[in-house]
Enzyme design. Sequence first.
Site, mmCIF file in Angstrom:
data_model
loop_
_atom_site.group_PDB
_atom_site.id
_atom_site.type_symbol
_atom_site.label_atom_id
_atom_site.label_comp_id
_atom_site.label_asym_id
_atom_site.label_seq_id
_atom_site.Cartn_x
_atom_site.Cartn_y
_atom_site.Cartn_z
ATOM 1 N N LYS A 84 0.945 -1.217 0.056
ATOM 2 C CA LYS A 84 0.003 -0.052 -0.060
ATOM 3 C C LYS A 84 0.939 1.196 0.097
ATOM 4 C CE LYS A 84 -4.375 0.617 2.360
ATOM 5 N NZ LYS A 84 -5.275 0.585 3.658
HETATM 6 C C1 E4P Z 1 -8.109 1.679 3.422
HETATM 7 O O1 E4P Z 1 -7.665 0.834 2.884
HETATM 8 C C2 E4P Z 1 -8.049 2.288 4.660
HETATM 9 O O2 E4P Z 1 -7.438 1.442 5.486
HETATM 10 C C3 E4P Z 1 -9.145 2.750 5.394
HETATM 11 O O3 E4P Z 1 -10.543 2.398 4.719
HETATM 12 C C4 E4P Z 1 -9.289 4.027 6.073
HETATM 13 O O4 E4P Z 1 -10.428 4.396 6.516
HETATM 14 P P1 E4P Z 1 -10.653 5.459 7.702
HETATM 15 O O5 E4P Z 1 -11.169 6.729 6.926
HETATM 16 O O6 E4P Z 1 -11.720 4.871 8.447
HETATM 17 O O7 E4P Z 1 -9.473 5.314 8.443
#
Ligand code: E4P
Length: 246
Positions: A84
Site C-alpha cells: 500500500k
Molecule cells: C483503506 O485501505 C483504509 O485502511 C481505510 O479504509 C481508511 O478508513 P478510515 O477513513 O476509516 O480511516
Amino acid sequence: MEIYLDTANIDEIREVVKMGVITGVTTNPSLMQRAGRGDYRQVTQEICYLVQGPISAEVVETEADKMYEEALEIAQWSPHVVIKIPVTADGLEAMSMLLASEVDADHICRDCQWVEQCPMDREYARELALAQGIGTNATLVFSTNQALLAALAGATYVSVFVGRLDDIGHEGMAVVAETAEIFASYGIESEIIAASIRHPLHVTDAALAGADIATVPYSILQKMVRHPLTDTGIDRFLEDWKQVGG
Ligand code: E4P
C-alpha cells in the site's frame, strides 16, 4: 463486487473468515495502532495465512527510493502481500519502479511462523510470487485524477477514501463512480477499492457505482449481516416449531 475486511485485528479476521464472505484484508499504520500491534510483519503474515487472499500492508517511508526498498522487503513476507503506497509524486514513482521489479522469491515467506500450517507450500508460494509480480494498492486517493495517475503508474488497486471525503462535505462515492467509468472506457485494469467505509449503505452504493471491492470495518460488516426482520423471523419460526412439538 468483493468484500475485504479493513482491520489489523486478528480476532475480527478469524471470526469473519469463517463466514466465507471476505476475499482480502486492508491494513494501515492507524489500524495497527488500534489493534495494539507494532509487529507489522508477524501480523501481516498471520493475516495472509488466515485469509489466503490479497492483504494490503502499507509503507511508512515517504521518499520514492526508500518506499521502494521498504516495499521490496514487505513483498517477501508472503505472495499474498500487496504494497500500500500513498498517492504522492514519490508514491507514484515507487509504484512504477515496483511494476518493473521482481520479488526476491528465494526469500518468500521469510521468517513466517505459519509456514508449516499454511495450505500453500513454499514452492507454490515462490511460483505465485514470481508469476503475479509485486502488487500495489494506491492509497489515500481523494480525486479521480489521483486514481487515474495511480492506474497509469501501474497500481494493481486504487483505494478511494469515500468516508473521509464525505466528512469534509464532498460526495466520496462520486469519485468511485467517475473512476469506474473512466477505467471502463479506457480498459484500465487497476481494481477500484471503495475505502473509508462508514455505514452499510456505502457498501451498496459502492457496488452500484462500479467498485470492484469495498473494504469494510468489522463493525460495518456486522451491521450488514443483521436485519431485525431476520431476527424476528427466526424467533417466530422457532416458536411455531415448538407448538407442533418439534
Ligand atoms: C483503506 O485501505 C483504509 O485502511 C481505510 O479504509 C481508511 O478508513 P478510515 O477513513 O476509516 O480511516
